[in-house]
Design a protein around this motif. Structure first.
Motif, PDB file in Angstrom:
ATOM      1  N   VAL A   1      35.704  50.551  21.544  1.00 38.99           N
ATOM      2  CA  VAL A   1      34.577  51.488  21.645  1.00 38.99           C
ATOM      3  C   VAL A   1      34.556  52.415  20.437  1.00 38.99           C
ATOM      4  N   ARG A   2      35.713  52.922  20.026  1.00 36.06           N
ATOM      5  CA  ARG A   2      35.768  53.801  18.851  1.00 36.06           C
ATOM      6  C   ARG A   2      35.231  53.091  17.614  1.00 36.06           C
ATOM      7  N   PHE A   3      35.615  51.816  17.449  1.00 37.45           N
ATOM      8  CA  PHE A   3      35.115  51.065  16.297  1.00 37.45           C
ATOM      9  C   PHE A   3      33.594  50.915  16.357  1.00 37.45           C
ATOM     10  N   LEU A   4      33.071  50.454  17.480  1.00 37.49           N
ATOM     11  CA  LEU A   4      31.639  50.171  17.575  1.00 37.49           C
ATOM     12  C   LEU A   4      30.772  51.429  17.610  1.00 37.49           C
ATOM     13  N   ALA A   5      31.249  52.479  18.274  1.00 39.84           N
ATOM     14  CA  ALA A   5      30.435  53.690  18.452  1.00 39.84           C
ATOM     15  C   ALA A   5      30.592  54.698  17.317  1.00 39.84           C
ATOM     16  N   GLU A   6      31.739  54.682  16.626  1.00 40.55           N
ATOM     17  CA  GLU A   6      31.987  55.698  15.602  1.00 40.55           C
ATOM     18  C   GLU A   6      32.237  55.108  14.220  1.00 40.55           C
ATOM     19  N   GLU A   7      33.206  54.224  14.102  1.00 41.01           N
ATOM     20  CA  GLU A   7      33.661  53.762  12.787  1.00 41.01           C
ATOM     21  C   GLU A   7      32.685  52.806  12.102  1.00 41.01           C
ATOM     22  N   PHE A   8      32.014  51.962  12.846  1.00 34.40           N
ATOM     23  CA  PHE A   8      31.092  50.987  12.261  1.00 34.40           C
ATOM     24  C   PHE A   8      30.094  51.682  11.340  1.00 34.40           C
ATOM     25  N   SER A   9      29.524  52.791  11.798  1.00 38.41           N
ATOM     26  CA  SER A   9      28.494  53.472  11.010  1.00 38.41           C
ATOM     27  C   SER A   9      29.055  54.244   9.818  1.00 38.41           C
ATOM     28  N   THR A  10      30.366  54.392   9.721  1.00 33.38           N
ATOM     29  CA  THR A  10      30.951  55.010   8.527  1.00 33.38           C
ATOM     30  C   THR A  10      31.170  53.981   7.418  1.00 33.38           C
ATOM     31  N   VAL A  11      31.146  52.699   7.788  1.00 34.44           N
ATOM     32  CA  VAL A  11      31.300  51.609   6.824  1.00 34.44           C
ATOM     33  C   VAL A  11      29.929  51.052   6.447  1.00 34.44           C
ATOM     34  N   PHE A  12      29.147  50.710   7.466  1.00 36.71           N
ATOM     35  CA  PHE A  12      27.793  50.176   7.283  1.00 36.71           C
ATOM     36  C   PHE A  12      26.841  51.330   7.581  1.00 36.71           C
ATOM     37  N   VAL A  13      26.485  52.095   6.527  1.00 32.85           N
ATOM     38  CA  VAL A  13      25.883  53.408   6.721  1.00 32.85           C
ATOM     39  C   VAL A  13      24.364  53.422   6.872  1.00 32.85           C
ATOM     40  N   ASP A  14      23.677  52.368   6.454  1.00 35.83           N
ATOM     41  CA  ASP A  14      22.219  52.392   6.503  1.00 35.83           C
ATOM     42  C   ASP A  14      21.677  50.967   6.445  1.00 35.83           C
ATOM     43  N   ASN A  15      20.417  50.816   6.789  1.00 39.83           N
ATOM     44  CA  ASN A  15      19.713  49.532   6.689  1.00 39.83           C
ATOM     45  C   ASN A  15      20.471  48.386   7.352  1.00 39.83           C
ATOM     46  N   VAL A  16      21.087  48.641   8.496  1.00 38.72           N
ATOM     47  CA  VAL A  16      21.832  47.603   9.203  1.00 38.72           C
ATOM     48  C   VAL A  16      20.838  46.615   9.817  1.00 38.72           C
ATOM     49  N   SER A  17      21.031  45.353   9.480  1.00 38.54           N
ATOM     50  CA  SER A  17      20.166  44.297   9.972  1.00 38.54           C
ATOM     51  C   SER A  17      21.032  43.132  10.450  1.00 38.54           C
ATOM     52  N   ILE A  18      20.787  42.711  11.676  1.00 41.47           N
ATOM     53  CA  ILE A  18      21.526  41.582  12.226  1.00 41.47           C
ATOM     54  C   ILE A  18      20.524  40.485  12.579  1.00 41.47           C
ATOM     55  N   GLU A  19      20.802  39.302  12.059  1.00 46.00           N
ATOM     56  CA  GLU A  19      19.957  38.139  12.312  1.00 46.00           C
ATOM     57  C   GLU A  19      20.828  37.099  13.028  1.00 46.00           C
ATOM     58  N   PHE A  20      20.450  36.773  14.251  1.00 43.46           N
ATOM     59  CA  PHE A  20      21.242  35.826  15.022  1.00 43.46           C
ATOM     60  C   PHE A  20      20.812  34.392  14.716  1.00 43.46           C
ATOM     61  N   GLY A  21      21.804  33.544  14.526  1.00 40.31           N
ATOM     62  CA  GLY A  21      21.552  32.129  14.298  1.00 40.31           C
ATOM     63  C   GLY A  21      21.592  31.335  15.585  1.00 40.31           C
ATOM     64  N   GLY A  22      22.368  31.790  16.557  1.00 37.75           N
ATOM     65  CA  GLY A  22      22.440  31.087  17.826  1.00 37.75           C
ATOM     66  C   GLY A  22      23.472  31.685  18.756  1.00 37.75           C
ATOM     67  N   PHE A  23      23.259  31.436  20.023  1.00 33.55           N
ATOM     68  CA  PHE A  23      24.183  31.794  21.095  1.00 33.55           C
ATOM     69  C   PHE A  23      24.465  30.510  21.862  1.00 33.55           C
ATOM     70  N   TYR A  24      25.718  30.186  22.066  1.00 36.56           N
ATOM     71  CA  TYR A  24      26.108  28.944  22.728  1.00 36.56           C
ATOM     72  C   TYR A  24      27.156  29.269  23.783  1.00 36.56           C
ATOM     73  N   ALA A  25      26.971  28.747  24.989  1.00 34.49           N
ATOM     74  CA  ALA A  25      27.890  29.087  26.074  1.00 34.49           C
ATOM     75  C   ALA A  25      28.456  27.837  26.727  1.00 34.49           C
ATOM     76  N   ASP A  26      29.732  27.941  27.107  1.00 38.09           N
ATOM     77  CA  ASP A  26      30.418  26.920  27.886  1.00 38.09           C
ATOM     78  C   ASP A  26      31.360  27.659  28.824  1.00 38.09           C
ATOM     79  N   GLY A  27      31.013  27.728  30.074  1.00 41.21           N
ATOM     80  CA  GLY A  27      31.831  28.466  31.027  1.00 41.21           C
ATOM     81  C   GLY A  27      31.887  29.934  30.661  1.00 41.21           C
ATOM     82  N   ASP A  28      33.102  30.480  30.550  1.00 46.91           N
ATOM     83  CA  ASP A  28      33.301  31.892  30.242  1.00 46.91           C
ATOM     84  C   ASP A  28      33.440  32.166  28.744  1.00 46.91           C
ATOM     85  N   THR A  29      33.069  31.193  27.912  1.00 47.99           N
ATOM     86  CA  THR A  29      33.145  31.350  26.457  1.00 47.99           C
ATOM     87  C   THR A  29      31.738  31.293  25.873  1.00 47.99           C
ATOM     88  N   VAL A  30      31.431  32.281  25.038  1.00 49.85           N
ATOM     89  CA  VAL A  30      30.127  32.338  24.371  1.00 49.85           C
ATOM     90  C   VAL A  30      30.370  32.473  22.872  1.00 49.85           C
TER      91      VAL A  30
END
Length: 155
Positions: free
Chosen positions: A60-89
């Motif tokens: 939680v500390r990484f995702l909620a606090e530290e991520f934005s100190t490294v990637f400070v602006d214009n964050v863009s995420i483009e997903f290529g795919g989501f694939y699931a098999d049982g409890d693994t995604v």
């Protein structure tokens, strides 16, 4: 849970990650969750040097606090795919952002999420560490391919 519902759980989790809200992020991880990335990757060095985050609160500390100190602006995420098999995604994605030094970042990732009782138990993160490293150098030394100008050879 079914593979389809697990896939949706991870899709929804990415929406939660984007909020950077610690309480919301905490709600998608098991108490003893782990997040593993390649050792000595540039992002881990930019925070505290840890590539193996252990426990929900550390993640939680990484995702909620530290991520934005490294990637400070214009964050863009483009997903290529989501694939699931049982409890693994498996998630394919591309992350682009402005780094703390003002330079551009652009790298592709593969994440393997392991779920347990409707929560994220473990995340294994894979990326091109060499490409990532190049983006973290001073902005003037990385070209659009993420290679250092010093290492680009022309024949």
């Amino acid at each position: 849970m079914s593979a389809a519902s697990n896939k949706q759980l991870v899709i929804d989790a990415w929406q939660v990650f984007a909020t950077r809200d610690a309480d919301q992020v905490r709600g998608v991880f098991a108490l003893d969750a782990e997040w593993l990335a390649p050792a000595d990757n540039a992002t881990s060095r930019a925070i505290d040097g840890t590539h193996h985050l252990v426990g929900r609160d550390r993640i939680v500390r990484f995702l909620a606090e530290e991520f934005s100190t490294v990637f400070v602006d214009n964050v863009s995420i483009e997903f290529g795919g989501f694939y699931a098999d049982g409890d693994t995604v498996i998630v394919e994605m591309r992350l682009q952002a402005t780094l703390a030094h003002g330079g551009h970042y652009d790298n592709e990732y593969c994440f393997i999420f392991e779920l347990e009782s409707g929560l994220i138990k473990r995340v294994r993160e894979y990326m091109d560490t060499r490409r990532g490293e190049a983006w973290f150098r001073a902005p003037a030394t990385a070209d659009r391919q993420g290679r250092s100008e010093a290492t680009v050879t022309r024949h």
